[in-house]
Write an enzyme that holds these catalytic residues in place. Structure first.
Site, PDB file in Angstrom:
ATOM      1  N   SER A   1      -3.146  -9.824   2.107  1.00 39.49           N
ATOM      2  CA  SER A   1      -3.292 -10.259   3.522  1.00 39.49           C
ATOM      3  C   SER A   1      -2.124 -11.042   4.116  1.00 39.49           C
ATOM      4  O   SER A   1      -2.158 -11.364   5.304  1.00 39.49           O
ATOM      5  CB  SER A   1      -4.574 -11.085   3.748  1.00 39.49           C
ATOM      6  OG  SER A   1      -5.707 -10.251   3.834  1.00 39.49           O
TER       7      SER A   1
ATOM      8  N   ASP B   1       0.843  -1.206   0.000  1.00 38.69           N
ATOM      9  CA  ASP B   1       0.000   0.000   0.000  1.00 38.69           C
ATOM     10  C   ASP B   1       0.880   1.259   0.000  1.00 38.69           C
ATOM     11  O   ASP B   1       0.710   2.167  -0.847  1.00 38.69           O
ATOM     12  CB  ASP B   1      -0.904  -0.051   1.253  1.00 38.69           C
ATOM     13  CG  ASP B   1      -2.036   0.960   1.252  1.00 38.69           C
ATOM     14  OD1 ASP B   1      -2.216   1.664   0.238  1.00 38.69           O
ATOM     15  OD2 ASP B   1      -2.740   1.038   2.274  1.00 38.69           O
TER      16      ASP B   1
HETATM   17  N1  AR6 Z   1       5.261  -5.346  -4.774  1.00 37.17           N
HETATM   18  C1  AR6 Z   1       4.681  -6.545  -4.557  1.00 37.17           C
HETATM   19  N2  AR6 Z   1       4.460  -7.041  -3.316  1.00 37.17           N
HETATM   20  C2  AR6 Z   1       4.828  -6.281  -2.262  1.00 37.17           C
HETATM   21  C3  AR6 Z   1       5.428  -5.006  -2.403  1.00 37.17           C
HETATM   22  C4  AR6 Z   1       5.642  -4.544  -3.732  1.00 37.17           C
HETATM   23  N3  AR6 Z   1       6.196  -3.350  -3.987  1.00 37.17           N
HETATM   24  N4  AR6 Z   1       5.677  -4.513  -1.147  1.00 37.17           N
HETATM   25  C5  AR6 Z   1       5.251  -5.456  -0.263  1.00 37.17           C
HETATM   26  N5  AR6 Z   1       4.752  -6.517  -0.926  1.00 37.17           N
HETATM   27  P1  AR6 Z   1       1.141  -6.111   3.053  1.00 37.17           P
HETATM   28  P2  AR6 Z   1      -1.553  -7.007   3.922  1.00 37.17           P
HETATM   29  C6  AR6 Z   1       4.185  -7.778  -0.421  1.00 37.17           C
HETATM   30  O1  AR6 Z   1       1.592  -6.009   4.467  1.00 37.17           O
HETATM   31  O2  AR6 Z   1      -0.981  -8.188   4.617  1.00 37.17           O
HETATM   32  C7  AR6 Z   1      -0.782  -1.971   4.891  1.00 37.17           C
HETATM   33  O3  AR6 Z   1      -0.265  -1.128   5.885  1.00 37.17           O
HETATM   34  C8  AR6 Z   1       4.539  -8.247   0.968  1.00 37.17           C
HETATM   35  O4  AR6 Z   1       5.826  -8.844   0.981  1.00 37.17           O
HETATM   36  O5  AR6 Z   1       1.509  -5.034   2.109  1.00 37.17           O
HETATM   37  O6  AR6 Z   1      -2.753  -7.208   3.055  1.00 37.17           O
HETATM   38  C9  AR6 Z   1      -2.214  -1.623   4.516  1.00 37.17           C
HETATM   39  O7  AR6 Z   1      -2.477  -0.249   4.627  1.00 37.17           O
HETATM   40  C10 AR6 Z   1       3.440  -9.276   1.221  1.00 37.17           C
HETATM   41  O8  AR6 Z   1       3.777 -10.515   0.600  1.00 37.17           O
HETATM   42  O9  AR6 Z   1      -0.480  -6.248   2.965  1.00 37.17           O
HETATM   43  C11 AR6 Z   1      -3.014  -2.422   5.499  1.00 37.17           C
HETATM   44  O10 AR6 Z   1      -3.163  -1.748   6.728  1.00 37.17           O
HETATM   45  C12 AR6 Z   1       2.233  -8.691   0.472  1.00 37.17           C
HETATM   46  O11 AR6 Z   1       2.768  -7.637  -0.349  1.00 37.17           O
HETATM   47  C13 AR6 Z   1      -2.189  -3.674   5.690  1.00 37.17           C
HETATM   48  O12 AR6 Z   1      -0.842  -3.290   5.419  1.00 37.17           O
HETATM   49  C14 AR6 Z   1       1.127  -8.126   1.353  1.00 37.17           C
HETATM   50  O13 AR6 Z   1       1.682  -7.501   2.484  1.00 37.17           O
HETATM   51  C15 AR6 Z   1      -2.582  -4.757   4.721  1.00 37.17           C
HETATM   52  O14 AR6 Z   1      -1.857  -5.933   5.028  1.00 37.17           O
END
Ligand code: AR6
Length: 177
Positions: free
Chosen positions: A127, A41
């Site tokens: 997630s 995000d």
């Molecule tokens: N490209 C692809 N994947 C990514 C990237 C990127 N640039 N950066 C991180 N990931 P998360 P959630 C991966 O925590 O669990 C936020 O604060 C990461 O390694 O981003 O759905 C939101 O505002 C992981 O595998 O999302 C919400 O409050 C995946 O993206 C909360 O986090 C998801 O990790 C959502 O949590």
């Protein structure tokens, strides 16, 4: 890279950074406030610039917070992707509803993309970061949701999973096999 064909469409699993994808839409793993956060995000808002946040704020002012499992669409701002589809994954808590909520994130994002007539869309692993959904449970739900959606004929020809690290990439490749 791993490719799976479903009807006339394909699912492509790639290790990489979703903010650099050239699909017409990329999906953001957002939270209900749509005000941004960490993880993917934060990366999407940083790379896409302020136009995305402006549209998110206008949406929340009009409709309220985005419920878990639902999706909404904004501009891609400065990204290569024309659109960002924001969806809210479940926070892992061992409740019965969460698997369906996670599935709904994928289905509702795909539905929005198809309604816009888009041909390509890229997903992160929703997630499984801050929301702590175990990868071995989340990956099969994600792959199955996309496969099920692609069984119907829509505008969508390519669905990418863009996975940030080795562990996540392996989990999705295993789920797809
Ligand atoms: N490209 C692809 N994947 C990514 C990237 C990127 N640039 N950066 C991180 N990931 P998360 P959630 C991966 O925590 O669990 C936020 O604060 C990461 O390694 O981003 O759905 C939101 O505002 C992981 O595998 O999302 C919400 O409050 C995946 O993206 C909360 O986090 C998801 O990790 C959502 O949590």
């Amino acid at each position: 890279m791993e490719t799976v064909s479903v009807n006339q469409a394909k699912i492509i699993i790639i290790q990489g950074d979703i903010t650099r994808q050239k699909t017409e839409a990329i999906v953001n793993a957002a939270n209900s406030s749509l005000l941004g956060g960490g993880g993917v995000d934060g990366a999407i808002h940083r790379a896409g610039g302020p136009a995305i946040l402006e549209e998110c704020k206008a949406y929340v002012a009009k409709y309220g917070r985005l419920p878990t499992g639902q999706a909404m669409i904004t501009t891609g701002g400065n990204l290569l992707a024309k659109y960002v589809i924001h969806t809210v994954g479940p926070i892992y808590s061992k409740t019965k509803a969460q698997a369906q909520e996670l599935r709904n994130c994928y289905l509702n994002s795909l539905k929005l993309a198809a309604e816009k007539g888009l041909k390509s869309i890229a997903f992160p692993s929703i997630s499984t970061g801050a929301y702590r959904y175990p990868l071995d449970e989340a990956a099969p739900i994600a792959i199955k949701a996309v496969k099920d959606f692609l069984k119907e004929k829509t505008s969508i020809e390519e669905v990418d999973f863009i996975l940030f690290n080795d562990e996540t990439y392996e989990a999705y490749v295993n789920a797809a096999r």
